[in-house]
Design a protein around this motif. Structure first.
Motif, short mmCIF file in Angstrom:
data_model
loop_
_atom_site.label_atom_id
_atom_site.label_comp_id
_atom_site.label_asym_id
_atom_site.label_seq_id
_atom_site.Cartn_x
_atom_site.Cartn_y
_atom_site.Cartn_z
N GLY A 69 0.86 -1.26 0.09
CA GLY A 69 -0.02 -0.01 0.06
C GLY A 69 0.63 1.24 0.16
N LYS A 70 1.80 1.33 0.59
CA LYS A 70 2.96 2.49 0.65
C LYS A 70 3.47 2.63 -0.64
CE LYS A 70 4.68 3.75 4.53
NZ LYS A 70 5.61 3.82 5.87
N VAL A 71 4.03 1.64 -1.13
CA VAL A 71 4.47 1.50 -2.48
C VAL A 71 3.44 2.16 -3.33
CG1 VAL A 71 5.70 0.64 -4.34
CG2 VAL A 71 6.46 0.17 -2.38
N TYR A 72 2.43 1.57 -3.48
CA TYR A 72 1.05 2.04 -4.53
C TYR A 72 0.84 3.40 -4.28
CZ TYR A 72 -3.23 2.36 -7.11
OH TYR A 72 -4.06 2.85 -7.89
N LYS A 73 0.92 3.85 -3.13
CA LYS A 73 0.53 5.33 -2.75
C LYS A 73 1.37 6.13 -3.41
CE LYS A 73 -0.25 8.24 1.44
NZ LYS A 73 -0.11 8.44 2.77
N ILE A 74 2.48 5.99 -3.96
CA ILE A 74 3.51 6.91 -4.67
C ILE A 74 2.69 7.47 -5.93
CG2 ILE A 74 5.59 6.96 -6.18
CD1 ILE A 74 6.63 4.78 -4.48
N LEU A 75 1.79 6.58 -6.44
CA LEU A 75 1.23 7.44 -7.87
C LEU A 75 0.30 8.29 -7.32
CD1 LEU A 75 0.41 3.90 -9.44
CD2 LEU A 75 2.12 5.46 -10.11
N PRO A 76 -0.82 8.17 -6.57
CA PRO A 76 -1.61 9.20 -6.28
C PRO A 76 -0.97 10.58 -5.69
CG PRO A 76 -2.12 7.52 -4.75
CD PRO A 76 -1.08 6.95 -5.61
N ILE A 77 0.33 10.41 -5.02
CA ILE A 77 0.89 11.45 -4.42
C ILE A 77 1.78 12.33 -5.48
CG2 ILE A 77 2.99 12.23 -3.16
CD1 ILE A 77 2.36 10.04 -0.99
N SER A 78 2.17 11.42 -6.58
CA SER A 78 2.65 12.07 -7.49
C SER A 78 1.79 12.92 -8.45
CB SER A 78 3.59 10.93 -8.45
OG SER A 78 2.63 10.25 -9.21
N GLU A 79 0.57 12.53 -8.41
CA GLU A 79 -0.40 13.22 -9.01
C GLU A 79 -0.99 14.16 -8.34
OE1 GLU A 79 -3.35 10.16 -10.14
OE2 GLU A 79 -2.08 9.48 -11.84
N LYS A 80 -1.31 14.35 -7.12
CA LYS A 80 -2.23 15.39 -6.41
C LYS A 80 -0.97 16.28 -5.48
CE LYS A 80 -6.36 12.26 -6.49
NZ LYS A 80 -7.12 11.43 -5.82
N GLU A 81 0.01 15.73 -5.12
CA GLU A 81 0.77 16.45 -4.21
C GLU A 81 2.25 16.18 -4.59
OE1 GLU A 81 -0.21 15.75 0.11
OE2 GLU A 81 -1.91 14.53 -0.82
N PRO A 82 2.53 16.50 -5.87
CA PRO A 82 4.03 16.14 -6.51
C PRO A 82 5.05 16.87 -5.50
CG PRO A 82 2.59 17.80 -7.90
CD PRO A 82 1.97 17.09 -6.92
N ASP A 83 4.83 18.00 -4.86
CA ASP A 83 5.64 18.76 -4.12
C ASP A 83 6.18 17.88 -2.59
OD1 ASP A 83 5.55 20.94 -5.91
OD2 ASP A 83 4.30 22.05 -4.39
N THR A 84 5.36 16.83 -2.34
CA THR A 84 5.76 15.99 -1.21
C THR A 84 6.17 14.79 -1.64
OG1 THR A 84 3.40 15.08 -1.08
CG2 THR A 84 3.65 17.45 0.04
N GLU A 118 14.12 12.91 -11.99
CA GLU A 118 12.69 13.15 -12.48
C GLU A 118 12.09 11.97 -13.43
OE1 GLU A 118 10.74 15.89 -12.06
OE2 GLU A 118 12.25 16.81 -10.73
N CYS A 119 10.86 11.66 -13.25
CA CYS A 119 10.28 10.21 -13.79
C CYS A 119 8.99 10.97 -14.47
CB CYS A 119 10.05 9.28 -12.96
SG CYS A 119 11.45 8.71 -11.96
N THR A 120 8.64 10.47 -15.70
CA THR A 120 7.22 10.54 -16.07
C THR A 120 6.26 9.73 -15.39
OG1 THR A 120 7.54 8.62 -17.76
CG2 THR A 120 8.37 11.07 -18.51
N HIS A 121 5.22 10.04 -15.63
CA HIS A 121 3.97 9.39 -14.76
C HIS A 121 3.91 7.89 -15.53
CE1 HIS A 121 0.21 8.65 -12.63
NE2 HIS A 121 -0.01 7.99 -13.71
N ARG A 122 4.31 7.66 -16.57
CA ARG A 122 4.44 6.56 -17.25
C ARG A 122 5.47 5.43 -16.36
NH1 ARG A 122 4.80 4.80 -23.65
NH2 ARG A 122 4.78 2.49 -23.24
N GLU A 123 6.53 6.18 -16.32
CA GLU A 123 7.81 5.48 -15.65
C GLU A 123 7.46 5.13 -14.36
OE1 GLU A 123 11.69 7.33 -17.76
OE2 GLU A 123 10.63 8.66 -16.43
#
Length: 107
Positions: A23-38, A80-85
């Motif tokens: 779950g913690k690893v999966y959480k990377i995706l929504p954070i990268s979309e909604k809170e990229p600064d964190t 820096e990574c793309t969303h796809r990466e």
């Protein structure tokens, strides 16, 4: 029971931990979309935890696939990574965790 640095941990606790870790690893995706600064701070916290797990759980100390997991998270921190990466590597990381669960019967 699995041997750890200080005592034995019941298998059920490790099952719960590895599921929590997914779950913690999966959480990377929504954070990268909604809170990229964190995201970087979150990743640094996650890698700190993973490094601690490697030292705590003796079976993970020499596990090559766990090193791969650490490397992926470290790459996210340093580059820096793309969303796809990100998406590809997050699911790859989850697969690594699931394979570790099966290998050591943490399921």
């Amino acid at each position: 029971m699995i041997e750890v640095k200080y005592e034995n941990i019941p298998d059920e606790m490790l099952v719960n931990y590895f599921n929590f870790l997914i779950g913690k690893v999966y959480k990377i995706l929504p954070i990268s979309e909604k809170e990229p600064d964190t995201l970087k701070e979150y990743l640094e916290s996650l890698i700190l935890e993973l490094r601690g797990s490697k030292e705590l759980i003796s079976k993970l100390r020499n596990e090559g696939s766990f090193i791969s997991l650490l490397s992926i998270i470290q790459y996210f921190i340093d580059n820096e990574c793309t969303h796809r990466e990100l998406k590809r590597e997050v699911f790859k990381s989850i697969d690594i965790i699931q394979k570790l669960q099966k290998k050591y019967d943490f399921k």
